[in-house]
Design a protein around this motif. Structure first.
Motif, PDB file in Angstrom:
ATOM      1  N   LYS A  24       0.818  -1.208   0.000  1.00  0.00           N
ATOM      2  CA  LYS A  24       0.000   0.000   0.000  1.00  0.00           C
ATOM      3  C   LYS A  24       0.856   1.265   0.000  1.00  0.00           C
ATOM      4  O   LYS A  24       0.428   2.324   0.450  1.00  0.00           O
ATOM      5  CB  LYS A  24      -0.919   0.022   1.236  1.00  0.00           C
ATOM      6  N   ILE A  25       2.058   1.168  -0.528  1.00  0.00           N
ATOM      7  CA  ILE A  25       3.015   2.267  -0.409  1.00  0.00           C
ATOM      8  C   ILE A  25       3.017   3.123  -1.671  1.00  0.00           C
ATOM      9  O   ILE A  25       3.182   2.612  -2.775  1.00  0.00           O
ATOM     10  CB  ILE A  25       4.428   1.727  -0.141  1.00  0.00           C
ATOM     11  N   SER A  26       2.855   4.417  -1.508  1.00  0.00           N
ATOM     12  CA  SER A  26       2.861   5.335  -2.647  1.00  0.00           C
ATOM     13  C   SER A  26       4.299   5.591  -3.098  1.00  0.00           C
ATOM     14  O   SER A  26       5.256   5.336  -2.356  1.00  0.00           O
ATOM     15  CB  SER A  26       2.208   6.661  -2.260  1.00  0.00           C
ATOM     16  N   GLU A  27       4.443   6.104  -4.315  1.00  0.00           N
ATOM     17  CA  GLU A  27       5.780   6.433  -4.835  1.00  0.00           C
ATOM     18  C   GLU A  27       6.440   7.496  -3.966  1.00  0.00           C
ATOM     19  O   GLU A  27       7.649   7.458  -3.724  1.00  0.00           O
ATOM     20  CB  GLU A  27       5.677   6.907  -6.291  1.00  0.00           C
ATOM     21  N   GLU A  28       5.646   8.434  -3.489  1.00  0.00           N
ATOM     22  CA  GLU A  28       6.167   9.485  -2.615  1.00  0.00           C
ATOM     23  C   GLU A  28       6.735   8.891  -1.329  1.00  0.00           C
ATOM     24  O   GLU A  28       7.804   9.297  -0.857  1.00  0.00           O
ATOM     25  CB  GLU A  28       5.038  10.467  -2.292  1.00  0.00           C
ATOM     26  N   THR A  29       6.025   7.903  -0.772  1.00  0.00           N
ATOM     27  CA  THR A  29       6.486   7.269   0.462  1.00  0.00           C
ATOM     28  C   THR A  29       7.720   6.415   0.206  1.00  0.00           C
ATOM     29  O   THR A  29       8.636   6.366   1.038  1.00  0.00           O
ATOM     30  CB  THR A  29       5.360   6.419   1.077  1.00  0.00           C
ATOM     31  N   LYS A  30       7.768   5.735  -0.937  1.00  0.00           N
ATOM     32  CA  LYS A  30       8.965   4.959  -1.290  1.00  0.00           C
ATOM     33  C   LYS A  30      10.191   5.853  -1.335  1.00  0.00           C
ATOM     34  O   LYS A  30      11.276   5.466  -0.885  1.00  0.00           O
ATOM     35  CB  LYS A  30       8.765   4.268  -2.634  1.00  0.00           C
ATOM     36  N   LYS A  31      10.017   7.049  -1.880  1.00  0.00           N
ATOM     37  CA  LYS A  31      11.130   8.002  -1.947  1.00  0.00           C
ATOM     38  C   LYS A  31      11.555   8.424  -0.543  1.00  0.00           C
ATOM     39  O   LYS A  31      12.748   8.508  -0.241  1.00  0.00           O
ATOM     40  CB  LYS A  31      10.697   9.219  -2.764  1.00  0.00           C
ATOM     41  N   LEU A  32      10.560   8.663   0.329  1.00  0.00           N
ATOM     42  CA  LEU A  32      10.867   9.022   1.718  1.00  0.00           C
ATOM     43  C   LEU A  32      11.606   7.890   2.410  1.00  0.00           C
ATOM     44  O   LEU A  32      12.626   8.112   3.087  1.00  0.00           O
ATOM     45  CB  LEU A  32       9.571   9.332   2.478  1.00  0.00           C
ATOM     46  N   ILE A  33      11.119   6.661   2.232  1.00  0.00           N
ATOM     47  CA  ILE A  33      11.725   5.490   2.880  1.00  0.00           C
ATOM     48  C   ILE A  33      13.190   5.342   2.500  1.00  0.00           C
ATOM     49  O   ILE A  33      14.032   4.996   3.341  1.00  0.00           O
ATOM     50  CB  ILE A  33      10.928   4.210   2.521  1.00  0.00           C
ATOM     51  N   SER A  34      13.507   5.640   1.245  1.00  0.00           N
ATOM     52  CA  SER A  34      14.898   5.491   0.770  1.00  0.00           C
ATOM     53  C   SER A  34      15.860   6.425   1.500  1.00  0.00           C
ATOM     54  O   SER A  34      17.074   6.208   1.507  1.00  0.00           O
ATOM     55  CB  SER A  34      14.968   5.741  -0.735  1.00  0.00           C
ATOM     56  N   SER A  35      15.307   7.463   2.151  1.00  0.00           N
ATOM     57  CA  SER A  35      16.161   8.429   2.864  1.00  0.00           C
ATOM     58  C   SER A  35      16.196   8.180   4.367  1.00  0.00           C
ATOM     59  O   SER A  35      16.896   8.885   5.095  1.00  0.00           O
ATOM     60  CB  SER A  35      15.639   9.848   2.604  1.00  0.00           C
ATOM     61  N   LEU A  36      15.438   7.173   4.827  1.00  0.00           N
ATOM     62  CA  LEU A  36      15.314   6.938   6.266  1.00  0.00           C
ATOM     63  C   LEU A  36      16.225   5.809   6.745  1.00  0.00           C
ATOM     64  O   LEU A  36      16.573   4.914   5.961  1.00  0.00           O
ATOM     65  CB  LEU A  36      13.855   6.568   6.601  1.00  0.00           C
TER      66      LEU A  36
END
Length: 328
Positions: free
Chosen positions: A14-26
């Motif tokens: 259920k992960i949006s592209e925007e959230t995937k981008k955020l996750i990559s920085s966390l």
């Protein structure tokens, strides 16, 4: 295990592209089952749960009369939800033996859904039409600081239950292995113990979770009630009356004399709830209702943790809570 059989909060669908981008920085971490977590605003989440947190932060509009049941996972959440439902049902003249009492036909987690796991995990604007009754009841495992901006100007009430972290760990161990349908082995326990002490477990670090609500209860005791599982077990009548007072539905003298307090405690007991048909057979988020009911004992951890493990957890707790006024 087929990913589709996992609880929705652990999956990554259920992960949006925007959230995937955020996750990559966390900051990231992988748990003992190989599932990925990331750290957002000081708290560790599985990816789907993070999406739910973000959706909640963007879209939740609190009502002044809302009640939110908060807890660190496996700290007495099911019991506190049941007690809250039973207390509020009194205003509808529902006694524990009424055939239409909510607790008789639904699990406490079905009646009071999790904001980040159930309500907002797919959208920042879910349909809340079924929550037309007042007060609306929700629950969360998010730390208080994660909800601060969203609830900043709302007088809605928050009830937090905490539990001895050693017992919480054992409860998590049995619960998690039941979900994954694997044996609760020592190696799994040791891996979960390490993550707990490192603060890298789901919704951890546990000390930050505890402190966020502890400080909230000190700053605004009319809005945040801090309850202890051990006190609820040792003094159930006093604690349920304290809860009722906080929720604005105190027991009358007549109710106390007629046995209403004990009636609610009996209805919400682990013995009774676990024996109900709905809790023997139902499911929520791919989790069997019966998994939410194990023993509920205080001090159960001593049968499973080594002395070294107990000492390590005690040392971490003492260090992290130092100066806060919160003690175990």
């Amino acid at each position: 295990m087929d990913p589709k059989e996992l609880p929705s909060n652990i999956r990554e669908d259920k992960i949006s592209e925007e959230t995937k981008k955020l996750i990559s920085s966390l900051p990231s971490h992988i748990d003992y089952q190989g599932h990925k977590l990331c750290k957002y605003q000081g708290c560790w989440y599985y990816y789907n749960t993070l999406q739910g947190v973000l959706n909640f932060q963007r879209g939740f509009q609190p009502h002044d009369t809302d009640i939110i049941i908060a807890s660190y996972p496996k700290s007495g959440t099911t019991w506190l939800k049941a007690l809250t439902v039973a207390l509020l049902e009194r205003s509808k003249n529902h006694s524990s033996d009424d055939a239409d009492h909510p607790l008789l036909y639904d699990n406490p987690h079905g009646i009071i859904p999790f904001l980040e796991i159930d309500m907002y995990h797919e959208s920042s604007s879910p349909n809340l039409a079924k929550f037309s009754a007042t007060p609306r009841l929700f629950s969360t495992h998010m730390p208080l600081h994660t909800m601060h901006k969203t609830l900043k100007h709302s007088p809605c009430k928050i009830v937090y239950v905490c539990r001895d972290v050693k017992d919480t760990l054992i409860s998590c161990w049995f619960y998690s292995t039941a979900i994954y349908k694997i044996e609760p082995t020592r190696s799994v326990l040791e891996s979960m113990f390490k993550d707990l002490c490192d603060g890298t477990n789901y919704f951890g670090p546990f000390w930050e979770h505890l402190l966020s609500y502890w400080r909230g209860s000190l700053e605004d005791p009319n809005r945040v009630l801090f309850m202890r599982y051990e006190e609820m077990k040792a003094e159930p009548r006093d604690q349920i009356k304290r809860l009722a007072d906080f929720l604005g539905c105190p027991f009358t003298k007549q109710e106390e004399e007629s046995g209403s307090v004990d009636e609610i405690l009996d209805l919400c007991s682990l013995r009774n709830l676990s024996s109900l048909e709905v809790n023997k057979t139902g499911k929520i988020n791919n989790v069997d209702h019966k998994i939410f009911f194990r023993k509920g004992d205080v001090g159960d951890s001593k049968f499973f943790l080594t002395r070294e493990m107990e000492n390590k957890i005690d040392m971490v707790i003492q260090e992290k809570l130092q100066g806060s006024g919160l003690k175990f």
